[in-house]
Design a protein around this motif. Structure first.
Motif, mmCIF file in Angstrom:
data_model
loop_
_atom_site.group_PDB
_atom_site.id
_atom_site.type_symbol
_atom_site.label_atom_id
_atom_site.label_comp_id
_atom_site.label_asym_id
_atom_site.label_seq_id
_atom_site.Cartn_x
_atom_site.Cartn_y
_atom_site.Cartn_z
ATOM 1 N N THR A 8 0.836 -1.194 0.000
ATOM 2 C CA THR A 8 0.000 0.000 0.000
ATOM 3 C C THR A 8 0.874 1.248 0.000
ATOM 4 N N THR A 9 0.272 2.343 -0.403
ATOM 5 C CA THR A 9 1.003 3.601 -0.409
ATOM 6 C C THR A 9 1.569 3.884 0.982
ATOM 7 N N ASP A 10 0.742 3.652 2.000
ATOM 8 C CA ASP A 10 1.200 3.931 3.375
ATOM 9 C C ASP A 10 2.411 3.092 3.752
ATOM 10 N N SER A 11 2.346 1.776 3.430
ATOM 11 C CA SER A 11 3.488 0.924 3.775
ATOM 12 C C SER A 11 4.734 1.387 3.036
ATOM 13 N N MET A 12 4.540 1.757 1.770
ATOM 14 C CA MET A 12 5.702 2.186 0.996
ATOM 15 C C MET A 12 6.302 3.447 1.600
ATOM 16 N N ARG A 13 5.437 4.314 2.107
ATOM 17 C CA ARG A 13 5.947 5.529 2.763
ATOM 18 C C ARG A 13 6.830 5.165 3.939
ATOM 19 N N THR A 14 6.383 4.150 4.685
ATOM 20 C CA THR A 14 7.186 3.731 5.832
ATOM 21 C C THR A 14 8.497 3.105 5.351
ATOM 22 N N ILE A 15 8.375 2.223 4.371
ATOM 23 C CA ILE A 15 9.579 1.538 3.871
ATOM 24 C C ILE A 15 10.606 2.552 3.393
ATOM 25 N N LEU A 16 10.137 3.540 2.668
ATOM 26 C CA LEU A 16 11.069 4.512 2.089
ATOM 27 C C LEU A 16 11.381 5.645 3.058
#
Ligand code: HEM
Ligand SMILES: [Cu+2]
Ligand SMILES: [Cu+2]
Lengths: 584, 467
Positions: free
Chosen positions: B388-396
């Motif tokens: 999800t966009t949110d998870s990707m925000r966290t990952i990055l």
């Protein structure tokens, strides 16, 4: 062809409407040098924008005027420059220039013929080329600017003047220029084929042909078979543009209006274009490989390794190049199974290519390498051919191409093979055969400077582009600032542009050397490189008919360098086979 | 400034000329010719090849370290397979790259010219050549098989329950369409495109309205053409001439010629006179326009095209397709998105791509997805978002991160900035979002405003003019 009595010639028939292959070769070379300089300048202009987006450069305003208000390149102008740069480089420098110069110079000289089969067609070929060059350059100055849809000019973008300013008058001129160009190529190509097939001197069997001639022959065949298809693509496009046909157009709504077109397919154009387009990249590359085979053998003082395999791979590459065009179209919605077929055929080309690379390297092995500038460029060619060919493997893999198609990865790939390898081959040819063309030598030291600057800057420009591409940066973008995910690779852009500018300036020693040596270079001897091929048995001063007496007779292949049966480390093809010699 | 540049160039040329001359003179003194490569030059160039190789490799390593982690983690299922395949290929070609270039540059240095040494006469060796034909063939076979397996997985038929989203391109933006509650996309036809119906979705009202709008335009142009001042004056003159002639013919020589063909019937004269009055009246009205010859022809041309357009819309009208659902209805509940569109995580989505004007390419780098959009030829691509966009925000570690769709086929001046935001979220969030979006017909006004089209047209022009 014997009695060439007419030694009194007017300036016009000697320098302008000459039918002598050596003069025509020089005409092609001069035109290509001029076109090359223009194309390099265009690339520096748009590299300025890419390296330092939005910054003003006085030089841009000086050269481009209203296309660069305040020294900042206009976005339409950017696309026009890229398009014309690519078109000139691929067609005018590396097709017309490369084949025109060296096929013309070397085919008669290396097979022992007095001239081309038809001097008149040969002259026509040059003049069609010259006129199409002028039209292409002129198209930069018309209303709306030059063609701007990329060197592949895909419709509907290129078919609809409403779609972009460059699709107006500029596009029409592009199409006309390309049509004339194809006429030139066909006239030239037919002439080369007929000459090689019919006019070989006594003893010059096909298996004794120098690899240059094999490469030029296969190149000419590729051209004759594929350029007509480009003409048909171009003619249909012209008709869609001006006669209301819809070969490539369907269901289009543009400029607030639904066009009265249905039933055509833009994909049809791509099939036609790439049916030429892929053989075209080998039309560009094979002559360069032929030249470097000759230069490497001569300057390694060794036979080219695996002559038969070299000929075989030229033929193999030539054949395969006709059945791989679909690798440019994996993401056009092509049937996935058809895509698989193109993956397979494309990757097959890597095999003959690999054979060639290994054979070059084995030729160097245990040689006695003379670093003439031509030799340096040929070694550079092998390196770039390998580096660029390898990334082709990624692009040929359809699953991977989905992600890198039309990104800077592709730009890196084809520049390393065409922009470096093929250009290196061309430059090697110029340095090597300059004494034959102009009767004088080029300066070696300047040649060294030229090579090292070009090698370093070439890789400096194109190698980092792989990384820009793998980060997902599309090609043909005027500015990348709208995309945050690319920010981290964008600090490569000024580095790339700096290499590009230095590399462009690095061509000045070459240009100077080239023109200065015509008048002031050291006077050449008949066979300065101690080479085996026939052209080095002709007098330094050009004459019609090439050989003053009878045509030379050939007794051996072109690669008897360091033959243990002989004292000298070279044995010209005209030397008869000795008793007891293990002949080739 | 220009003068200085010029001077520098001239000075440079002179300097080079002197350099060349000095070189030649010293060569002459030492009786050295251009073609003789000195020991020193051999050594220099040979060593330079090695130096170059080392620097080249060093910068390659630098690039790898700094930029080698080239893209954020793949956010789609097939993307992971693509990345693995990419790494596999990269290892192979990098290894070959080092191997071959190293051999080349080291040989170049090692076997540089030495006076008196004779090179090895080594013309061919079938075993060796077989080896380097067979080994690449095997490696390539592996590459092909592995590559095609990934390709087949990527391009196979989409799952039954795959979500379908239409992505539509035009110069220079994207529109997405969802099929709405009935799960069917309404038919679309490019002839029906209007400012309020940007995708040309076919509905009964839509056809009527498009026709109405065209009628309005046709009427407008017809009125303009009939009110062109020059033409009216010319016509008046012509009628007057005829009437005048008729007058003479009628009164002068009528007797000589019996009932004379020259005379017109009363009826016709009356008609002409009526037309004359009408024209004189029109000339005084506010509708009079003045057009150049070219402009007049352009309008006539436009009129012709509008009529053709009307004809094509009429052809859409009787169209109906069997199956329970009527084409006229399927489009009404479609949902149209501008600016951004959403996808549920973990569910397969099949994109259907269409294009309005030229070829564009829908490229979503984070999903390793790309497909050209071709006018007249719909294309497809399927994928399953995995992050999800949110998870990707966290990952990055980047709170502003967003997935994007961008254009990757040159399409005109603003090609470099043709993008749309993609949001990947949980199924619930996605459903809630989709629920909140209006249906196509719901936001469609009943009355078509004829000026609206003009407005859009000028906007388009303005855009291309400023670009
Ligand atoms: C050796 C001489 C070669 C030359 C001169 C050459 C030239 C080019 C050029 C000009 C393009 C640009 C396409 C575009 O504008 O979109 C290209 C793309 C491509 N090349 Fe090559 N190439 C060469 C070798 C290879 C090899 C050895 C392979 C495969 C093993 C290969 C595979 C491809 C593929 C698949 C593409 C399409 C990539 C894409 O459009 O995404 N090429 N090449
Ligand atoms: Cu190709
Ligand atoms: Cu686009």
């Amino acid at each position: 062809m014997a009695g060439h009595a007419h030694h009194e010639e007017s300036f016009i028939s000697k320098y302008i409407f000459s039918q002598d292959h050596k003069m025509i070769s020089k005409q092609f070379l001069m035109t290509a040098v001029v076109m090359g300089v223009i194309a390099v300048m265009l690339s520096v202009f748009f590299r300025l924008q890419l390296g330092w987006p939005g910054e003003g450069f006085a030089i841009l305003e000086t050269f481009l005027g209203k296309w660069a208000p305040g020294g900042v390149l206009d976005r339409n102008a950017y696309l026009a420059l890229v398009t014309i740069h690519g078109t000139i480089m691929v067609f005018f420098v590396l097709t017309g220039g490369l084949s025109g110069t060296f096929s013309n110079l070397l085919i008669p000289l290396q097979i022992g013929a007095r001239d081309m089969a038809s001097g008149f067609l040969n002259m026509l070929s040059y003049w069609f080329f010259a006129v199409s060059s002028v039209i292409m350059i002129f198209s930069l100055f018309v209303e709306g600017g030059a063609a701007s849809g990329g060197w592949t000019v895909y419709p509907p973008l290129s078919a609809l003047p409403q779609a972009m300013p460059g699709s107006g008058m500029g596009m029409t001129l592009w199409l006309i220029s390309m049509t004339l160009f194809v006429v030139s190529s066909l006239l030239g190509g037919l002439n080369y084929i007929v000459t090689v097939v019919n006019l070989r001197t006594k003893g010059m069997s096909m298996t004794r042909l120098p690899l240059t001639i094999w490469a030029f022959l296969v190149t000419a065949i590729l051209g004759v078979l594929s350029f007509p298809v480009l003409v048909s693509a171009v003619v249909l496009l012209l008709m869609d543009r001006s006669m209301g046909t819809a070969f490539y157009l369907s269901d289009i709504f543009i400029g607030g209006e639904a066009l009265d077109v249905t039933g055509g397919s833009p994909i049809l154009y791509q099939h036609l274009f790439w049916f030429l387009g892929h053989p075209e990249v080998y039309i560009v590359l094979l002559p360069a490989l032929g030249i470097s085979s000759e230069v490497i053998a001569t300057n390694s003082r060794k036979p080219i390794f695996g002559y038969k395999a070299m000929v075989g791979s030229i033929l193999g590459i030539g054949f395969l190049s006709f059945i791989v065009w679909g690798h440019h179209m994996f993401v056009t919605g092509m049937n996935p199974f058809l895509g698989s077929v193109f993956v397979f055929t494309t990757l097959l080309i890597a095999i003959p290519s690999a054979v060639k690379a290994f054979n070059y390297i084995t030729t160097l092995w245990q040689g006695n390498l003379r670093f003439t500038p031509a030799m340096l460029f040929s070694i550079g060619l092998v390196s770039t051919f390998v580096t660029g060919g390898l990334t082709g493997i990624i692009l040929a893999d359809s699953a991977l191409d989905v992600n890198v198609h039309d990104t800077y990865f592709v730009v890196a790939h084809f520049h390393i093979v065409m922009g470096m390898s093929a250009i290196f081959g061309m430059l090697a040819g110029v340095y090597h055969w300059y004494p034959k063309m102009f009767g004088r030598m080029m300066n070696t030291k300047l040649g060294y400077a030229h090579f090292w600057i070009t090698l370093v800057c070439g890789y400096g420009v194109f190698f980092p582009m792989h990384f820009v591409g793998m980060a997902g940066a599309p090609r043909r973008y005027y500015d990348y600032s709208a995309f945050e995910y690319l920010d981290f690779v964008m600090d490569l852009q000024p580095i790339i542009s700096t290499f590009a500018i230095v590399g462009a300036l690095g061509q000045l020693p070459f240009l100077f050397n080239f023109f200065y040596s015509i008048f002031r270079g050291q006077v050449a001897t008949e066979n300065p490189w101690k080479s085996n091929t026939l052209e080095w048995t002709t007098p330094v001063k050009h004459m019609h008919g090439n050989w003053p007496g009878a045509l030379p007779e050939v007794h051996r292949w072109a690669y008897d360098y360091s033959n243990p049966d002989f004292e000298d480390d070279f044995v010209p093809q005209t030397v008869p086979v000795k008793a007891g010699e293990s002949a080739h | 400034m220009k003068l200085i540049t010029l001077l520098v160039v001239i000075a440079g040329v002179i300097a080079l000329a002197q350099l060349a001359k000095v070189g030649q003179l010293t060569a002459l003194i030492r009786n050295k010719k251009e073609e003789d490569i000195s020991e020193a030059d051999s050594r220099l160039n040979g060593s330079l090849f090695v130096v170059f190789m080392v620097l080249f490799y060093a910068s390659f390593v630098w690039l790898l370290v700094r930029y080698g982690d080239y893209a954020p983690p793949s956010a789609s299922a097939h993307g992971e397979a693509v990345d693995t395949l990419m790494s596999f290929n990269m290892y192979i070609i990098t290894a070959v790259f080092f191997l071959v270039n190293t051999a080349l540059f080291l040989f170049a240095n090692k076997y540089r010219y030495e006076k008196g040494r004779k090179a090895k006469f080594f013309a061919h060796d079938n075993r060796l050549e077989l080896v380097w034909t067979v080994i690449p063939s095997i490696v390539l076979a592996v590459i092909i098989i592995y590559g095609l397996r990934t390709w087949n997985d990527m391009t196979g038929a989409p799952a039954e329950d795959a979500l379908r989203v239409e992505v539509y391109s035009k110069q220079f933006d994207w529109t997405a369409r969802y099929p709405g509650a009935d799960g069917e996309f309404g038919l679309a036809n490019y002839n029906l495109i209007t400012p309020t119906n940007p995708l040309g979705i076919v509905t009964a009202d839509g056809v009527e309205e498009a026709l109405e709008e065209i009628e309005v335009q046709i009427a407008k142009i017809e009125s303009e053409l009939s009110h062109e001042r020059g033409r009216m004056l010319a016509e008046i003159e012509e009628i007057q001439a005829v009437l005048h002639h008729n007058h003479h013919a009628g009164h002068g020589h009528a007797e000589d010629h019996g009932h004379g063909d020259h005379g017109m019937s009363e009826e016709r004269t009356a008609l002409l006179e009526a037309r004359l009055h009408e024209l004189e009246h029109m000339l005084e009205s506010d509708d009079v326009v003045i057009l150049s010859e070219a402009a007049f022809e352009a309008k006539e041309d436009k009129l012709h095209r509008l009529k053709r357009h009307r004809q094509r819309i009429m052809e859409v009208k009787p169209f109906d397709f069997d199956g329970g659902l009527s084409a006229w209805e399927a489009g009404m509940d479609d949902k149209i998105m501008k600016g951004e569109f959403h996808l549920p995580v973990g569910r397969e989505v099949e994109f259907v791509f269409r294009s309005r004007d030229v070829i564009h390419s829908a490229y979503m780098p984070h999903f390793r997805a790309q497909m050209n959009t071709v006018p007249g030829v719909p294309t497809r691509f399927k994928m399953t978002p995995t992050i999800t966009t949110d998870s990707m925000r966290t990952i990055l570690n980047n709170p502003d991160f967003d997935y994007i769709l961008l254009c990757n086929k040159v399409c005109g001046a603003a090609h470099f900035n043709m993008q749309m935001k993609v949001v990947v979220e949980s199924e619930e969030e996605y459903n809630a979002w989709l629920e909140s979006q209006e249906e196509f017909l719901a936001e469609k006004p009943n009355m078509v405003n004829p000026d609206a089209r003009a407005e859009v047209t000028t906007n388009d022009n303005e855009e291309s003019a400023t670009l």
